[in-house]
Scaffold this motif. Structure first.
Motif, PDB file in Angstrom:
ATOM      1  N   ARG A   1       0.761  -1.248   0.106  1.00  0.00           N
ATOM      2  CA  ARG A   1       0.000   0.231   0.023  1.00  0.00           C
ATOM      3  C   ARG A   1       0.924   1.336  -0.049  1.00  0.00           C
ATOM      4  O   ARG A   1       0.542   2.380  -0.715  1.00  0.00           O
ATOM      5  N   LYS A   2       1.987   1.195   0.913  1.00  0.00           N
ATOM      6  CA  LYS A   2       2.877   2.328   0.673  1.00  0.00           C
ATOM      7  C   LYS A   2       3.431   2.485  -0.560  1.00  0.00           C
ATOM      8  O   LYS A   2       3.647   3.874  -1.273  1.00  0.00           O
ATOM      9  N   ALA A   3       3.785   1.552  -1.418  1.00  0.00           N
ATOM     10  CA  ALA A   3       4.436   1.587  -2.582  1.00  0.00           C
ATOM     11  C   ALA A   3       3.542   2.040  -3.501  1.00  0.00           C
ATOM     12  O   ALA A   3       3.583   3.017  -4.609  1.00  0.00           O
ATOM     13  N   GLU A   4       1.990   1.816  -3.303  1.00  0.00           N
ATOM     14  CA  GLU A   4       0.861   2.358  -4.368  1.00  0.00           C
ATOM     15  C   GLU A   4       0.968   3.777  -4.035  1.00  0.00           C
ATOM     16  O   GLU A   4       0.661   4.531  -5.100  1.00  0.00           O
ATOM     17  N   GLU A   5       1.043   4.217  -3.102  1.00  0.00           N
ATOM     18  CA  GLU A   5       0.920   5.599  -2.691  1.00  0.00           C
ATOM     19  C   GLU A   5       2.055   6.396  -3.189  1.00  0.00           C
ATOM     20  O   GLU A   5       1.819   7.603  -3.762  1.00  0.00           O
ATOM     21  N   GLN A   6       3.122   5.715  -3.200  1.00  0.00           N
ATOM     22  CA  GLN A   6       4.390   6.543  -3.690  1.00  0.00           C
ATOM     23  C   GLN A   6       4.244   6.634  -5.367  1.00  0.00           C
ATOM     24  O   GLN A   6       4.502   7.662  -5.808  1.00  0.00           O
ATOM     25  N   MET A   7       3.901   5.433  -5.925  1.00  0.00           N
ATOM     26  CA  MET A   7       3.838   5.487  -7.411  1.00  0.00           C
ATOM     27  C   MET A   7       2.481   6.389  -7.805  1.00  0.00           C
ATOM     28  O   MET A   7       2.796   7.120  -8.803  1.00  0.00           O
ATOM     29  N   GLU A   8       1.593   6.397  -7.167  1.00  0.00           N
ATOM     30  CA  GLU A   8       0.246   7.422  -7.350  1.00  0.00           C
ATOM     31  C   GLU A   8       0.990   8.881  -7.354  1.00  0.00           C
ATOM     32  O   GLU A   8       0.666   9.573  -8.506  1.00  0.00           O
ATOM     33  N   GLU A   9       1.791   9.109  -6.533  1.00  0.00           N
ATOM     34  CA  GLU A   9       2.434  10.459  -6.543  1.00  0.00           C
ATOM     35  C   GLU A   9       3.338  10.722  -7.801  1.00  0.00           C
ATOM     36  O   GLU A   9       3.146  11.836  -8.305  1.00  0.00           O
ATOM     37  N   GLN A  10       4.301   9.758  -8.179  1.00  0.00           N
ATOM     38  CA  GLN A  10       4.988  10.039  -9.412  1.00  0.00           C
ATOM     39  C   GLN A  10       4.362   9.795 -10.592  1.00  0.00           C
ATOM     40  O   GLN A  10       4.564  10.714 -11.505  1.00  0.00           O
ATOM     41  N   LEU A  11       3.014   9.145 -10.576  1.00  0.00           N
ATOM     42  CA  LEU A  11       2.088   9.297 -11.815  1.00  0.00           C
ATOM     43  C   LEU A  11       1.068  10.521 -11.869  1.00  0.00           C
ATOM     44  O   LEU A  11       0.399  10.361 -12.626  1.00  0.00           O
ATOM     45  N   GLY A  12       1.337  11.542 -10.971  1.00  0.00           N
ATOM     46  CA  GLY A  12       0.544  12.510 -10.848  1.00  0.00           C
ATOM     47  C   GLY A  12       0.250  13.361 -12.019  1.00  0.00           C
ATOM     48  O   GLY A  12      -0.590  13.984 -12.490  1.00  0.00           O
ATOM     49  N   GLY A  13       1.336  13.436 -12.987  1.00  0.00           N
ATOM     50  CA  GLY A  13       1.290  14.072 -14.215  1.00  0.00           C
ATOM     51  C   GLY A  13       0.623  13.622 -15.441  1.00  0.00           C
ATOM     52  O   GLY A  13       0.371  14.017 -16.596  1.00  0.00           O
ATOM     53  N   LEU A  14       0.128  12.115 -15.241  1.00  0.00           N
ATOM     54  CA  LEU A  14      -0.693  11.568 -16.070  1.00  0.00           C
ATOM     55  C   LEU A  14      -1.846  12.135 -16.454  1.00  0.00           C
ATOM     56  O   LEU A  14      -2.780  12.224 -15.496  1.00  0.00           O
ATOM     57  N   PRO A  15      -2.450  12.542 -17.897  1.00  0.00           N
ATOM     58  CA  PRO A  15      -3.577  13.147 -17.839  1.00  0.00           C
ATOM     59  C   PRO A  15      -4.706  11.783 -17.725  1.00  0.00           C
ATOM     60  O   PRO A  15      -4.732  11.089 -18.679  1.00  0.00           O
ATOM     61  N   GLY A  16      -5.753  12.146 -16.966  1.00  0.00           N
ATOM     62  CA  GLY A  16      -6.749  11.174 -16.771  1.00  0.00           C
ATOM     63  C   GLY A  16      -6.747  10.554 -15.556  1.00  0.00           C
ATOM     64  O   GLY A  16      -6.370  11.204 -14.267  1.00  0.00           O
ATOM     65  N   TYR A  17      -7.303   9.515 -15.120  1.00  0.00           N
ATOM     66  CA  TYR A  17      -7.647   8.880 -13.732  1.00  0.00           C
ATOM     67  C   TYR A  17      -6.915   7.679 -14.033  1.00  0.00           C
ATOM     68  O   TYR A  17      -6.901   6.866 -14.931  1.00  0.00           O
ATOM     69  N   ILE A  18      -6.343   6.955 -12.765  1.00  0.00           N
ATOM     70  CA  ILE A  18      -5.690   5.509 -12.467  1.00  0.00           C
ATOM     71  C   ILE A  18      -6.207   5.177 -11.288  1.00  0.00           C
ATOM     72  O   ILE A  18      -6.619   5.578 -10.144  1.00  0.00           O
ATOM     73  N   GLN A  19      -6.304   3.747 -11.180  1.00  0.00           N
ATOM     74  CA  GLN A  19      -6.008   2.733 -10.032  1.00  0.00           C
ATOM     75  C   GLN A  19      -4.786   1.865 -10.010  1.00  0.00           C
ATOM     76  O   GLN A  19      -4.565   1.269 -11.231  1.00  0.00           O
ATOM     77  N   LEU A  20      -4.411   1.877  -8.893  1.00  0.00           N
ATOM     78  CA  LEU A  20      -3.134   1.086  -8.797  1.00  0.00           C
ATOM     79  C   LEU A  20      -3.352   0.008  -7.852  1.00  0.00           C
ATOM     80  O   LEU A  20      -3.966   0.221  -6.736  1.00  0.00           O
ATOM     81  N   LYS A  21      -2.596  -1.120  -8.099  1.00  0.00           N
ATOM     82  CA  LYS A  21      -2.619  -2.268  -7.224  1.00  0.00           C
ATOM     83  C   LYS A  21      -1.291  -3.080  -7.256  1.00  0.00           C
ATOM     84  O   LYS A  21      -0.887  -3.446  -8.404  1.00  0.00           O
ATOM     85  N   VAL A  22      -0.436  -2.965  -6.148  1.00  0.00           N
ATOM     86  CA  VAL A  22       0.733  -3.338  -6.120  1.00  0.00           C
ATOM     87  C   VAL A  22       0.669  -4.938  -5.324  1.00  0.00           C
ATOM     88  O   VAL A  22       0.153  -4.923  -4.166  1.00  0.00           O
ATOM     89  N   GLN A  23       1.301  -5.996  -5.758  1.00  0.00           N
ATOM     90  CA  GLN A  23       1.015  -7.249  -5.275  1.00  0.00           C
ATOM     91  C   GLN A  23       2.391  -8.140  -5.265  1.00  0.00           C
ATOM     92  O   GLN A  23       2.916  -8.331  -6.263  1.00  0.00           O
ATOM     93  N   ALA A  24       2.851  -8.385  -4.152  1.00  0.00           N
ATOM     94  CA  ALA A  24       4.056  -9.171  -3.819  1.00  0.00           C
ATOM     95  C   ALA A  24       3.740 -10.435  -4.438  1.00  0.00           C
ATOM     96  O   ALA A  24       2.870 -11.200  -4.056  1.00  0.00           O
ATOM     97  N   VAL A  25       4.817 -11.272  -5.087  1.00  0.00           N
ATOM     98  CA  VAL A  25       4.742 -12.668  -5.623  1.00  0.00           C
ATOM     99  C   VAL A  25       4.638 -13.296  -4.489  1.00  0.00           C
ATOM    100  O   VAL A  25       3.873 -14.301  -4.076  1.00  0.00           O
ATOM    101  N   SER A  26       5.595 -13.231  -3.466  1.00  0.00           N
ATOM    102  CA  SER A  26       5.934 -13.991  -2.053  1.00  0.00           C
ATOM    103  C   SER A  26       5.454 -12.997  -1.307  1.00  0.00           C
ATOM    104  O   SER A  26       6.039 -12.073  -0.796  1.00  0.00           O
ATOM    105  N   LYS A  27       4.307 -13.379  -0.350  1.00  0.00           N
ATOM    106  CA  LYS A  27       3.422 -12.411   0.685  1.00  0.00           C
ATOM    107  C   LYS A  27       3.843 -12.695   2.070  1.00  0.00           C
ATOM    108  O   LYS A  27       3.453 -11.853   2.670  1.00  0.00           O
ATOM    109  N   SER A  28       4.043 -13.839   2.344  1.00  0.00           N
ATOM    110  CA  SER A  28       4.407 -14.181   3.800  1.00  0.00           C
ATOM    111  C   SER A  28       5.730 -13.725   4.243  1.00  0.00           C
ATOM    112  O   SER A  28       6.691 -13.824   3.344  1.00  0.00           O
TER     113      SER A  28
END
Length: 241
Positions: free
Chosen positions: A97-124
């Protein structure tokens, strides 16, 4: 005689079934047990969003849970019936979730709307430190990879501009490697994706059904660097961006 044998056999079967049923905790008890184990592990308060079930031959059950402090971060947990262990994806979910928030900030210049989901392959992860950074997470799971689902509803067509934004989206997250799955859709598709993600801890095959008219653009990245040239990206976008 046959009648009595049938009655006796029926009684035996019912007795065995009753004993087996008595040995299986009910769903409410398992949910309460999982909450207690999570509370003790992370020193936070948790609730169960949904009971995910238990296979008949397994001695553990699974739940979908959340911390009351972060109610919008769902995660899956697997607990032993006897309370001897609980394995969960809470730390990975918080880190992503923290990574999503950082990426959303970096993608702020994209014209339009985005939805992000970051998922680790190994989660445990063998840690009860939920508030760790991506760098700390990767220092423990150094070979881990990530799937980044980027659903984008563009306000204009400019593939070069999109590419430039993508090259900067991992600023501060250079420890990450994996693949971006870029879905180009309209606002309706974006809203449906948001509703889909709100009900799940992670992306599954049903996302393809939600976005069934959209073929994703797969963009590999390593150590935070996009591994496609601008020309390759524009060709793959095929006029959609």
């Amino acid at each position: 005689m046959k009648k009595w044998k049938g009655i006796i056999a029926g009684v035996i079967v019912m007795s065995i079934a009753a004993e087996l049923t008595a040995c299986i905790p009910n769903r409410k008890e398992q949910e309460e047990q999982a909450v207690q184990m999570l509370n003790e592990k992370y020193n936070e308060e948790f609730q169960i969003e949904r009971y995910l079930g238990q296979e008949s031959m397994n001695d553990y059950y699974e739940v979908l849970a959340f911390s009351t402090e972060y109610p919008d971060i769902l995660f899956e947990a697997k607990a032993a019936q006897d309370g001897s262990f609980i394995m969960d994806e809470y730390v990975a979910s918080r880190v992503c979730r923290k990574a999503e928030e950082q990426m959303e900030e970096q993608l702020g210049g994209l014209p339009g709307y985005i939805q992000l989901k970051v998922q680790a392959v190994s989660k445990s992860i063998d840690s009860a430190q939920a508030d760790m950074s991506m760098q700390e997470f990767m220092s423990i799971k150094s070979n881990n990879r990530f799937a980044v689902y980027l659903i984008y509803s563009p306000a204009e067509i400019d593939s070069s501009k999109v590419y430039q934004n993508l090259t900067g989206m991992f600023s501060g997250l250079e420890c990450m490697s994996g693949n971006i799955q870029l879905y180009v859709t309209d606002e309706k598709g974006l809203k449906q994706t948001q509703e889909y993600l709100e009900q799940r801890a992670k992306v599954d095959y049903e996302l393809d059904e939600v976005l069934k008219f959209t073929d994703p653009i797969t963009i590999p990245f390593g150590n935070g660097n996009i591994q496609l040239t601008e020309r390759e990206f524009i060709e793959m976008a095929g006029g959609r961006l």
